[in-house]
Design a protein around this motif. Sequence first.
Motif, mmCIF file in Angstrom:
data_model
loop_
_atom_site.group_PDB
_atom_site.id
_atom_site.type_symbol
_atom_site.label_atom_id
_atom_site.label_comp_id
_atom_site.label_asym_id
_atom_site.label_seq_id
_atom_site.Cartn_x
_atom_site.Cartn_y
_atom_site.Cartn_z
ATOM 1 N N THR A 70 69.544 86.121 107.623
ATOM 2 C CA THR A 70 68.308 85.945 106.856
ATOM 3 C C THR A 70 67.503 84.796 107.443
ATOM 4 N N CYS A 73 63.806 80.187 106.307
ATOM 5 C CA CYS A 73 62.752 79.862 105.337
ATOM 6 C C CYS A 73 62.922 80.627 104.026
ATOM 7 N N ASN A 74 63.780 81.653 104.038
ATOM 8 C CA ASN A 74 64.056 82.404 102.814
ATOM 9 C C ASN A 74 65.351 81.951 102.139
ATOM 10 N N TRP A 75 66.019 80.957 102.702
ATOM 11 C CA TRP A 75 67.277 80.484 102.116
ATOM 12 C C TRP A 75 66.997 79.703 100.837
ATOM 13 N N THR A 79 62.196 75.064 101.553
ATOM 14 C CA THR A 79 60.787 75.442 101.465
ATOM 15 C C THR A 79 60.127 75.177 102.804
#
Length: 900
Positions: A70, A73-75, A79
């Motif tokens: 993934t 930045c989507n963890w 942010t």
Amino acid sequence: MATAVSVAATSLHLFLLLLLLVSMLIAASTSPSSAASSAAQTPPPQDLLLDFKASLHDPTGALAGWSSSTPYCNWPHITCTATSSANATVSISLSLDGLGLSGDLSTASLPLCRVPGLAALSLASNAFNQTVPLSLSRCATLASLNLSAAGFWGPIPEQLAAALPSLVSLDLSGNAFDGTVPAALAGGNSSSRLEVLNLGGNRLSGVLHPAMLRNLTGLHLLDLSGNMFTDSQLPPEIGEMAGLRWLFLQGSGFTGAIPDTFLELEQLQVLDLSMNSLTGALPPGFGSKFQKLMVLDLSMNGLSGPFPEEIGRCSMLQRFEVQDNAFTGELPGGLWTLPDLRVIRAHNNRFAGRLPEFPGGASSRLEQVQLDNNSFSGGVPRSIGTVRTLYRFSASLNELNGTLPGNICGGGGGSPSASPAAMSILNISRNALSGGIPEELGRCRRLVSLCLAGNGLTGSIPPSLGDLPVLTYIDLSSNALTGGVPPELQNLKLALLNVSYNRLSGRVPPALISELPAVFLQGNPGLCGPGLPGDCDDDDDAPATARKHRRLAMAATVASFLAGVALLAAGALAVFKRLHGGGGGEPSSPPWKLVLFHPVKVTGDELLAGFRDKGVIGRGAFGKVYLIELHDGQKIAVKRLVNSGKLTFRAVKNEMKALAKVRHKNIAKVLGFCYSEWEVSVIYDYLQMGSLQDLICAPKFMVGCKDRVRIAMGVAQGLAHLHHDRTPQVLHRDLKASNVLLAGEEFEPRITGFGIDRVVGEMAYQTSMASDLNYRCYMAPEQSYAKNPTHLMDVYSFGVILLELVTGKPAEQPASDDDGVDIVRWVRRRINVADSEILDPSISRTAKQGMQAALELALRCTAVMPDQRPTMDEVVRSLQPLCFGVHPQTQRPAEIALEP
């Protein structure tokens, strides 16, 4: 000539060829393949973040969503923000607050600081338990670093802020940093960018370095609260921080006067200098430039002199807190008309003069006015009822006179109230009020506490008080009230009714005597009823038959009582003969059944042989406690439960087995028990330091504040384990200082005597506790009438122990003390009295702030109403800041009803 031209041409060609080669090399160095080679030397952010995660201990799996499959930045907890920076395409904020993380941050920060564009890092509220690693100073792109309440200790690294050129916000609060504040924290040009510096709630000491403060001219927030800057005056350099908006210096041991330079802080919104040792008068003109000030807190210092009138020009002021000082003169007149003012706390000063009329209607937002213990005179403002938002007015211990306004909850003049009756706490006790109690108080639908004690009020108690739905505390003592106690008061769920020392007469409604945990009726010879000197004997008006029936009933009651005494005596004699033999023969040993849960080399006969007076080390409601030394040298403590009911061996074994399974460092280990038909003896580990009661009752209770807090925390943790970690819940039901044993020189507390009611049975428990008059002060008020025991009764007992620790006085005072024998009542009487010493005088000045917070917690635990007490896990959380040296702001609980 031709040859020369040829040589020149050749040289030119060679130069052009060389220039071409250099251009090709430059182009090659910036080609995609070269760039890829360079990038290969620095792993991508995703891999660096995964390396950082691998170095941490993540007990809750909060970072389980970090996966290479993934985009980072989507963890969760990351942010990303687009940026125009030449060094990174995104700005990364990493917020890991309150995840319970731990691990070696020195290792974890190495890959983290290589992440390009890392702009914000928060590790707040975790459990790293280490010093701050210097490797964090390599995170050169950080603009915000938050390490608050994360278990860090040791000195603050000097290089931390100096090595972070982009740092704007640094939060190190709520840890255990010690030593001085390093001057290098503001060294170099990098620190001039700092806007937020929060060092509050640590263990810092020493003098603040002027050079550091001079370089921090760009600060918006400075928090140094909860530290101990011993022998340090307020630095004048703080006044040079022209952009400062929030200044928190409370509870940091500052001394001396407030510098004149503070007058120049025109951008201030919050100024908190409370709980220090500041002295002297305020600088002339104080407040003249504070046009943005919303909160002013100068409470709990030694400031004196008149308060400058200029504070009345602070049009945005919402909170004015100057209590516990020595201010004189009148309160600034402009203060009362400030449009946004919500709170005035000026109690425990030397203010004088008349109270002005309050601006009413929508023009006032006043919510709390506390003026207790001053020298205000004149009448209570008649406009008090027109302030729609005012829910607390307390002006006890002043020189107010005149009558009590009838419109105190709005309305008046016969017209309906145009504003809601917000008044909840009304305390005008210990003044010189006269006249009657207005019947209009029945409009105060939100009134919770009414205290008018110690005045010259006359007339009767208004029956309309019985219509108020939430009225809980009524103190009308020490007046000249006449008439009876209105039966309408039975409609209320009262926690306190004090009408003592008036001129009341007549029958007291029975429910007011039988159902209340705290009722004071003494000093009214004309009152009669159950338990009172006057028995309301109206035989003269009753028919002869009725009088005869009452006499017969009385005779039957006396006969029943005597028969009961005879049966108890016979039973006691039988028990004595059974245990010790009769008729002068040899003592006969009962058939012991010994059960051991841990390896102890002891027999039933050996236990019986140890029950000798010389071995008694304690006495309680259920019997004596013996110290027995076994043949192998081991020492055990045995609590002998003589009145153990009629529980079978199987039932006792099951209960004891459940209690023996309780495992906690602050709970005494149950080693086993002995059972016979008439008694049960519980075997515990023996602790040589003795009990907390032994410590408190020693000729000199010389225990440091850290040890007192450690003892309180240990008891709270043990009790919380019984209440919240056991299924089913275990109630102690006999918690007292003698049941808190101490281990080692660190005074590690261990609770003993818990769950005895489950072993002896409820009936035997109630009988034994009723006879234990010496320890009744540990019992919650509702314990005498409640149908079922609750954990909040244990909380009350803990509160009594906490009061013993902060006052240095035993719970049961010597009878010669003219102030009574109950530590709870002793504290409540003094809590609102000027110059009254409550804390142990041996407590140092620097530790009194923490002890004051502990006192506030003890008063909450001993609240009369059970639902106003905290649970034990809440108590543990409240004590934790005190264990780490954090001294939260406290205030005197003026709303606590005064007792006679």
